[in-house]
Scaffold this active site. Structure first.
Site, PDB file in Angstrom:
ATOM      1  N   ALA A  12      22.917 -21.551   9.744  1.00  0.00           N
ATOM      2  CA  ALA A  12      23.083 -22.886   9.164  1.00  0.00           C
ATOM      3  C   ALA A  12      22.358 -23.890  10.063  1.00  0.00           C
ATOM      4  CB  ALA A  12      24.554 -23.237   8.984  1.00  0.00           C
TER       5      ALA A  12
ATOM      6  N   HIS B 134      20.316 -26.685  11.880  1.00  0.00           N
ATOM      7  CA  HIS B 134      20.072 -28.105  11.650  1.00  0.00           C
ATOM      8  C   HIS B 134      19.240 -28.647  12.811  1.00  0.00           C
ATOM      9  CE1 HIS B 134      23.166 -28.607  14.656  1.00  0.00           C
ATOM     10  NE2 HIS B 134      24.079 -28.027  13.881  1.00  0.00           N
TER      11      HIS B 134
ATOM     12  N   HIS C 229      19.969 -27.457  16.366  1.00  0.00           N
ATOM     13  CA  HIS C 229      19.408 -26.146  16.735  1.00  0.00           C
ATOM     14  C   HIS C 229      17.894 -26.261  16.967  1.00  0.00           C
ATOM     15  CE1 HIS C 229      22.974 -24.860  14.190  1.00  0.00           C
ATOM     16  NE2 HIS C 229      23.199 -24.232  15.317  1.00  0.00           N
TER      17      HIS C 229
ATOM     18  N   VAL D 239      22.372 -33.872  19.459  1.00  0.00           N
ATOM     19  CA  VAL D 239      21.555 -34.613  18.486  1.00  0.00           C
ATOM     20  C   VAL D 239      22.510 -35.282  17.500  1.00  0.00           C
ATOM     21  CG1 VAL D 239      19.761 -34.438  16.715  1.00  0.00           C
ATOM     22  CG2 VAL D 239      19.658 -32.975  18.757  1.00  0.00           C
TER      23      VAL D 239
END
Ligand code: PAF
Length: 306
Positions: free
Chosen positions: A34, A36, A39, A181
């Site tokens: 998953a 985003h 990552h 982030v």
């Protein structure tokens, strides 16, 4: 080379051993998929610092206590492989559960437990969670071999647990923590955010506001750890859709709660809450990052949250 997608530990180890034998350094980005932008920032750092970048994608059943949580955990392998290819990963290790845990659903007979830093906070709210993390990370480190491994500071306690694990077992892995982030309103990126309704998503930004308010109180001179934590609690209380689990000012290394924020640079603010059916965590340094003048005095805030 293009992205090589591997499902077995033996293939992954052989490929990375071969790269090292050829003199290349390896960067590992452990994930549960998953993917985003958080990552992607880990992958970019690994890309900048290592010759070969491996991303692992494995939704680790050992670290989920709540069956509903793992059942709803987003799984987006096809999209993740595209992201890995676009962002320059060389290898994706995406094993099935049987590869990582051949006896599953029996838990593996060998288990690693990290004491101390894993016990409070998430460890107390999610019993067994960090045992699951420590076991899968130990296994991923064993498969990957000597490397640098990249983890987000968003999971600050997890980062502390992984550092402890690598140090105590003398694993040949340098653990690298990377900044959180955030969305424009400050919400830390998390694979779980997609499970928030629009109303819950709006409300979830209160975690960032609570951390920012606590940082401002420290900048303003507040020094009682309890009082700083209360600033976070008061901020979250203003948001009816958010149920606070904990808010605390802790020593950034031991994660023990501090009575006094005597050296703000060694204190971390931790917060966890449930929004709808989604559990969210966040953290920040007690003191917002500052730019120092040539006389060593803070002159302006560069970034409120690390
Ligand atoms: O942070 C995560 O995504 C997971 O906890 C990790 C480190 C990949 C272990 O499963």
């Amino acid at each position: 080379m293009g992205v090589e997608v591997l499902e077995t530990a033996a293939h992954c180890r052989a490929l990375l051993d071969g790269e090292r034998a050829a003199g290349r350094t390896v960067g590992l980005v452990p994930t549960m998929g998953a993917l985003h932008a958080g990552h992607v920032s880990l992958l970019a750092r690994a890309r900048a610092e290592c010759d070969v970048v491996a991303v692992s994608i494995f939704v680790n059943p050992l670290q989920f206590g709540d069956p509903e949580d793992i059942a709803h955990y987003p799984r987006t392998l096809e999209h993740d492989l595209v992201v890995c290819a676009e962002k320059g990963a060389d290898v994706v290790f995406a094993p099935p559960v049987a590869e990582m845990y051949p006896s599953w659903p029996e838990a593996p007979a060998t288990a690693v437990t990290v004491g101390g830093v894993s016990e409070a906070w998430e460890g107390a709210s999610r019993p067994g969670h960090f045992d699951g993390v420590a076991n899968v990370v130990a296994k991923l480190f064993s498969i990957a071999g000597p490397c640098r491994a990249y983890f987000g500071e968003k999971d600050f306690q997890q980062l502390a647990v992984v550092r402890r694990l690598a140090a105590d077992l003398v694993l040949p892995v340098e653990v690298v923590g990377c900044p959180t982030v955030r969305e424009a309103d400050g919400l830390a990126l998390s694979s779980r955010n997609v499970r928030l309704s629009p109303e819950e998503r709006r409300a979830a930004a209160v975690l960032f506001r609570a951390l920012s308010a606590a940082q401002a109180s420290v900048t303003g001179g507040l020094r009682s750890g309890c009082a700083v934590a209360q600033v976070m609690r008061d901020a979250v209380a203003l948001e009816p859709l958010v149920r606070l689990d904990y808010a605390a000012a802790v020593d950034a290394e031991s994660l023990a709660e501090v009575d006094e924020v005597s050296d703000p640079s060694s204190v971390r603010l931790l917060i966890a809450a449930v929004v709808g059916r989604v559990r969210l965590i966040d953290n920040a340094p007690a003191l917002a990052e500052t730019e120092l003048s040539e006389h060593g005095r803070p002159v302006r805030h560069l970034e409120r949250i690390g």
